[in-house]
Structures are given as C-alpha cells and as structure tokens.
Design an enzyme around this catalytic site. Structure first.
Site, mmCIF file in Angstrom:
data_model
loop_
_atom_site.group_PDB
_atom_site.id
_atom_site.type_symbol
_atom_site.label_atom_id
_atom_site.label_comp_id
_atom_site.label_asym_id
_atom_site.label_seq_id
_atom_site.Cartn_x
_atom_site.Cartn_y
_atom_site.Cartn_z
ATOM 1 N N GLY A 154 20.626 80.631 24.264
ATOM 2 C CA GLY A 154 22.036 80.301 24.257
ATOM 3 C C GLY A 154 22.895 81.258 23.477
ATOM 4 N N SER A 155 24.200 80.999 23.546
ATOM 5 C CA SER A 155 25.189 81.821 22.842
ATOM 6 C C SER A 155 25.834 81.003 21.743
ATOM 7 C CB SER A 155 26.246 82.326 23.822
ATOM 8 O OG SER A 155 25.652 83.097 24.843
ATOM 9 N N LEU B 135 30.040 84.716 18.490
ATOM 10 C CA LEU B 135 29.448 85.321 17.293
ATOM 11 C C LEU B 135 28.179 86.104 17.619
ATOM 12 C CD1 LEU B 135 29.837 82.336 14.785
ATOM 13 C CD2 LEU B 135 31.278 84.371 14.958
ATOM 14 N N GLY B 136 27.489 85.697 18.650
ATOM 15 C CA GLY B 136 26.240 86.359 19.005
ATOM 16 C C GLY B 136 25.448 85.503 19.969
ATOM 17 N N ASP C 179 10.452 81.466 16.663
ATOM 18 C CA ASP C 179 11.267 82.686 16.812
ATOM 19 C C ASP C 179 11.768 83.172 15.451
ATOM 20 O OD1 ASP C 179 14.254 83.700 18.611
ATOM 21 O OD2 ASP C 179 12.349 84.740 18.345
#
Length: 771
Positions: free
Chosen positions: A487-488, A481-482, A598
């Site tokens: 991480g992914s 998804l992104g 973030d």
C-alpha cells in the site's frame, strides 16, 4: 523453477546426476512426459522434456523404443502411432540410445559408437546444461535456444526465450518467443566476458564460460569449476534467467543469480491491461475496470492472458450509435516508454481524447509536451513508478478508456458515494466532528464509544474511522509520503493540528472478518519500540490503517540519503537495541506471535528523540502459540529475505531475525548491503555481509563502521553488533538467535563467540562474480 513431479515406475536409466523416464508435473494431472531430471536431488526437478508440447494421457499404452528408421520414439501400443520422435535423418536402423553423465541423451550407431546421430543437447528446453552449445551450427542450420515453460506445472512452450543475437552481434538476447526485440541482453562479448556481466571476471568463479565464433559454429557454453556442485541454469516462466545451487544443508535449491533483476523489465510479464510494480507485492495487478482473465493460470505464473474488461465499451456493444458514452479514467504516475503509441495531431488534451473516442479500437491516450499519443487494442508494459505526488519527472498520466458504467463505479470507489447534496454536506461535517471527538477520546483513553474496537490484552482501543472522514483528513489522498508493503502512505491532518499517516492497502482482497481480527491483534500491541495503530477503516473494498506520526521520518533517510545530520554511534546503537526489543516483544510477549515479515530501515520510524518504532505491519503474519511455524506466500523485500522464504517452506520468527541482521549491518556501515564495499588493488567489490563476516574473523571491525563517524565509535559495541548481525544471517534458522537473545547480546549480558561466514551468502557472492 522446480516442479513437484511424480516419477513413473518406468524410469529407464540413470547416469549419476541425471535420470531418464516418464514423469508428471502434478498429482493426478493425467499429463505424462518423457524427460530428464536431477537424480541426486530429493526434490524432483525437471531438466529436459522430450514431448513438452504433446503430453501423454495413458502411460500404460506407451513405450520408448527404437523405431524401424533408427529414431528414438515414444510409441502408442494400441494405435501404433508415434507420439514423439528424435526425427534424425538416419540411414540405418542399428542405433542405440544412451544417457551420458553430463545429462545428454544421445543416439549412436551400434556399430560405430563414436558417431553421434542425435543428442538432446542440440534441442534444449528451459535448462542450460553445462556443456551445451547455445547458438548456431552454421553447417546444419541448427539454432540452439532455451525456451521457458508455459507455467509452473506445464512444460509446454512458454512465452520467453534466450537466443544468440540474429543480427550477428556477439551477444545473447532475452526476447518474447518468435520476436527478436529484446527486453534484456548480455552485452557484447569482449573476449573475456559479456559487457553486461563484468562479474564473470571473478578470481574464484563457479563457472567458466567460453564463446566460440568460427566458420562452422557460433555459440556459448559453460562448465563447472567444481564438478561436484549441483547447479541449474534456467529461463524461468518469469522471463528471467536464474541460476540455482543445491545446498544439502537446506535440502533445497538456492537462487544465486537472476537477470534481469527487476521483474517489470520483462516484456509483457503481466499480460494486457495490467500494471506492473517492482515495489509492491503482488507485482501484477489489473487496471481498474478489468479483472484477471484466467485466475487458474495466473496462480501458476502464466499471466499472458492478463486482464479483461468488466463491461464492453459502448462503441463495441452499440455499433450503430453515432455518439459513444465511453469515458476516460486517469491512471497516474506510470512509465509509458516501453509502449509504441501512434502520435496524432491534437492541440490539447481534450482534442486528444476526442481523437481516441472517434476510433473504437483506441483503448487509451496520453497528452504531454503537446504530444498526443494514442494506444490501440491491448495495453502492454504499463509500469507503476514511485512518485511523491501524482506525477514525477518520468511518470505520465495514462487515460484509460472504459465504459460509462465502470467509470461511475470506479469514481465512486475513489471518492465515496455522496447521497444527496444537502444531507451529504451535513453528514460530512458531522462525520468530521465525530472524527475529532473520537481522537480526543482515544487520547484520553476513554472506554466508551460505539465506533471503537475493543482491544485484547487490556490494551488501548482502536478507532474505527469512516472512509469519507479519512478522505477529508488526507485531502483525498493527495500528499503521498511513500509506499509501504501492499500500500501507499498519505499524510493526514485531524482538526487542523494533529498529523497522522494513513496507509491505504492496495489490492486488499482480505475479508472483513479476517481484517478486523488482525487489526484487533496488531492494535493490541503496546510497546515503546512499536508504532501505535490509532485506527482503521473497513468499508466495502477499502482497507486503511491510521498510525501515530513520527517527526524524524524513517531510518533509511538518516543512513543512506544526503542527510546533513549524521547519526552518532550512540544513537545507532540505541536504535539497534530498541528495534531488537520491539521485535522480541512481537515474537514472545503478544497473545499471538507476530512475524513482521518486512524488517528494513524504511520500516523503522524515529520519533523526536530518535527512539525507534517498528512500523508497517502490512505483511505481518500471526502465528498462534500452539504452532511453531506457518506456511505463507513469500513476502518481504529483496536483500532482507531469509533463505527459507526462497525455498518455500513454512517460516518461523527467525525470518525476522535474518532481516534484522541484514539491517544491523547497514546501521553499522551506513550504506546499503547491496552497495559496493571498499576495495583495493583493482579487485572487484564484494557483497558487504560476506565482507563483514570475513573482517570480523580477521578482527578488523573498525573498517566496517561508517567512515562518516570519523572514528567516534565504541569499538567494543561495534564488535558486539557485528557478531550479533552475523549470527542473525546464518543459513539455517536453528543457528540464528532469537530476538530476545539478540537483546541480551547487545546489552552485554551474555558471551558470544565469532560466527562462521554464512555459506549461502558466500556462494551467492562468489556465483555473482562467475557469470
């Protein structure tokens, strides 16, 4: 780059802004240098080093003096040997050394002080002083260039330099040392500015730049418009040129300019057998099957050693063998364009692999468009790309040669260890059944399960998933998804109906005990504006997080992409208010204060009613209630980072307030802060946060709102949001409101005055137009 230097008692002379003497870069390093530093700045910052390649071990036996041949030298008393010398061709010994107010150390004839026999400006190290001529002296053959330090604590000659183009083109190149192949250039001088730096034409510059090209000299120099401003211009150990200004308010250097902007654009910045990723922290990681060659140097940002193999190749350890057992491991979605492979004739990928295996020096191959590319010896400049799947339009698969031992270990890490075919099938089926059952238990808020972590504060419990079950749910992590922090994120499905996003933490070196403790704390968070953590996985080196699914994706999709449905103002305002409430809860109402670290539109998810949910706690930092701030490594996303991140001081929840203010401006305008704002009269575009602060002072809020809304805006709310945003991005954390106060501002419960223009942002914006 600032060094935490320690000044020796023998500081020889001061000249206002600069001082000359002995210093060491770290306590008890036993390495001393003669150098020049900023005298008016309380944070020790070196500007020039004489003996950068020959440190002094014992300063008690050393002295700086004029030798019999008239040169300035560092002399060893006991051995009468010269450690360092100006090495000027002097025909007389009546010389005098002086440190000028410009920071230039000069050597003159005592009888003729107008004649300079030698000067440090002709021999710069890593700092480009105002007034220095960077380039060639055609009469003497002198080539002035600046060269980076070896690492953060060692001024020895580093890996990168800035030089005048040796081909004769009127531009400056950034190259690896002893190479003329550039990884970035200023572009050609057109008489007013360098082509890659059009911002040099700003009407209110910090610097004025001059480029001279005649029979005697060819060089660039710059001078300060405001002589009282304290600035630094260096080529950093990162291979980037960086400009800093000293801000008395923050008592630290603030970076206002950097080129190249992307760290991975720098040649071999991570060293051999590494992957560089501009969209993740840390930027550099070892390829699988490799480990960091020198962790100590790596920590000091000297990564030239890169990574080394865990296990030697079979063809190296068994040279007499006629058949190698080496295997190839796929490294997907990487950019190989900056490499120089050898092209071989091969009709297929398997033939290409055999070509590589037949040569022991071959370390990798790729096969695309019927082209077989072979790499020998060290692999450099491998760059990760953002891909939705395994490949992209520009991404390629690199097949890395590894030993059979490492290949099987890495394969098991990805696929999980299957013990027995028959029992493995049964265990997998049973595991999937248990997975579905656990999700149902979680949904019904049952309190009995041996696979659930007890939550704190009486909050919902968290499911402890098995790695193999999440592999199955995500179809072996195929549907990406992104990418989030560290991480992914992959799409998963439970029981063929329940969608879940699964985040796989990359390069997670966190211990199991600490990981589980933080999962417990974050999982205990329950708020309508925070994404719920459904569960986690902690098996071996695998660290995964499972969240609830959000049907309307993330905020950035609706603000910045070509989305036919424009978010109405009422929806935007409720999103801004909801995010503020979620952050206020994290900061003030949890057992531990949670600093997200973030905040940006990509980390704000929207449910089917467009209720915002703060997501991606991959960078979150827990702060005990007994502490007011926490010291941690820099984390977050460029463009949303508070100034205190750059200065390296301990941070507070106010870093989230700053990021929220930056994001709130994007919600108002509907475009990235880094995008050019509207301009007129042929003037250069300005940085939007500064533009917004000025427009707020002028009372022109309407011009800041997303034009796609066609005026369908509550201007009172828009003004309130602009004021809140501009207070959130103030330079000093004490001037920023808390997130609880932001909620009260947006709810109209408290009065708020117009904030001042943030001086750090304004200085950065002005300096970006001065180069």
């Amino acid at each position: 780059m600032s060094t935490s230097g320690i000044v020796h008692d023998d500081t020889f002379c001061f000249s206002g802004r600069y001082a000359l003497g002995f210093f060491e870069t770290a306590s008890k390093s036993s390495k001393w240098y003669l150098g020049i530093w900023f005298n008016t700045v309380p944070k020790f910052t070196s500007a020039w080093v004489a003996n950068r390649n020959n440190p002094i071990k014992n300063t008690t036996a050393m002295e700086v003096t004029i030798s019999q041949d008239g040169n300035l030298v560092i002399l060893n008393h006991s051995t009468k040997s010269i450690i360092w010398s100006t090495q000027a061709n002097i025909t007389r010994n009546s010389t005098t050394a002086m440190l000028l107010s410009s920071g230039n150390l000069i050597l003159k004839d005592s009888s003729n002080l107008s004649e300079v026999l030698w000067q440090s400006f002709d021999h710069p190290t890593n700092t480009f002083f105002p007034g220095v001529k960077l380039g060639w002296d055609n009469l003497t053959g002198l080539n002035r260039q600046i060269v980076s330090w070896k690492n953060l604590m060692d001024p020895d000659t580093g890996a990168y330099c800035e030089i005048l183009d040796p081909s004769g083109v009127d531009q400056f190149l950034f190259t690896p040392l002893n190479s003329s192949i550039p990884y970035w250039s200023t572009g050609v001088w057109n008489g007013k500015y360098f082509a890659s730096l059009p911002e040099m034409t700003a009407s209110n510059p910090v610097f004025t730049t001059t480029f001279v090209n005649n029979d005697q000299e060819k060089y660039m120099t710059f001078n300060l418009v405001n002589e009282t401003m304290v600035t630094r211009n260096v080529i950093d150990v990162s291979g980037q040129t960086k400009q800093f200004i000293w801000l008395e308010g923050s008592r630290d250097w603030t970076m206002i300019y950097c080129q190249p902007k992307l760290q991975c654009d720098v040649y071999a910045i991570c060293g051999p057998f590494t992957i560089c990723n501009d969209n993740a922290l840390p930027r550099c990681t070892c390829m699988e099957g490799f480990t960091i060659t020198s962790p100590e140097e790596w920590e000091l940002e000297d990564r030239t050693g890169g990574c080394s193999r865990n296990t030697p190749l079979d063809c190296i350890s068994n040279k007499s063998t006629t058949h190698t057992t080496d295997k190839f491991y796929s490294v997907p979605c990487v950019d190989l364009r900056r490499n120089a492979p050898k092209v071989e004739a091969a009709a297929s990928a398997s033939e290409c692999a055999q070509v590589c295996l037949s040569d022991c020096s071959c370390t990798a191959y790729s096969f695309s468009d019927n082209r077989c590319s072979i790499w020998h010896n060290e692999l450099l400049n491998i760059r990760a790309l953002q891909c939705s799947g395994s490949t992209s339009s520009t991404g390629e698969n690199l097949y890395l040669r590894v030993s059979a031992e490492d290949f099987h270990r890495m394969k098991n890490n990805r696929k999980g260890i299957v013990i027995g075919v028959a029992t493995g099938t049964g265990v997998s089926a049973l595991g999937l059944f248990a997975l579905v059952l656990l999700v149902k238990i979680w949904r019904n808020r049952s309190k009995s399960s041996t696979n659930i972590l007890g939550g704190v504060q009486g909050c919902t419990r968290i499911i402890a998933f098995r790695y193999t079950d999440l592999q199955h749910a995500t179809t072996k992590f195929r549907d990406k998804l992104g990418a989030g922090s560290f991480g992914s994120i992959f799409k998963g499905v439970l029981n063929d109906s329940v969608a879940i996003p699964v985040k796989r933490l990359d390069g997670a070196y966190q211990g199991e005990k600490q990981f589980r403790a933080e999962v417990s704390s974050i999982g205990a968070v329950q708020h309508i504006n925070l994404v719920k953590l459904v569960g986690f996985c902690c098996e071996g080196s695998n660290r995964l997080l499972v969240y609830e699914y959000m049907s309307n994706s993330s905020l950035d999709v609706h603000l910045f992409r070509n989305n036919p449905m424009i978010l109405r103002w009422t929806t935007r305002y409720q999103i801004a208010l909801g995010v503020a409430r979620g952050l206020a809860y994290l900061h003030d109402r949890c057992r531990d204060c949670i600093i997200h670290c973030d905040i940006k539109p990509e980390n704000i998810l929207l449910d089917d009613s467009f209720i915002p949910k703060v997501a991606d706690f991959g960078m979150a930092k827990l702060l005990g209630r007994e502490f007011s701030r926490v010291l941690t490594t820099m984390r977050g996303t460029a463009g949303y980072l508070a100034p205190e991140w750059i200065s390296g001081v301990a941070v507070t929840p106010k870093v989230d307030v700053y990021s929220y203010g930056m994001m709130l401006l994007e919600i108002i305008s509907g475009k990235r802060n880094s995008s050019a704002s509207c301009s007129s009269g042929g003037e250069l575009d300005v940085y939007f946060p500064v533009h917004a602060a000025h427009k707020l002072l002028e009372g022109d809020v309407g011009s800041l709102v997303d034009q796609r809304l066609c005026g369908d805006v509550n201007l009172d709310e828009a003004e309130l949001a602009c004021k809140a945003a501009c207070w959130c991005i103030q330079d000093h954390e004490l001037d920023r409101p808390t997130m609880g106060q932001v909620v009260q501002i947006l709810e109209g419960l408290v009065e708020i005055r117009i904030p001042p223009v943030p001086s750090v942002l304004e200085a950065m914006a002005e300096s970006s137009h001065s180069m």
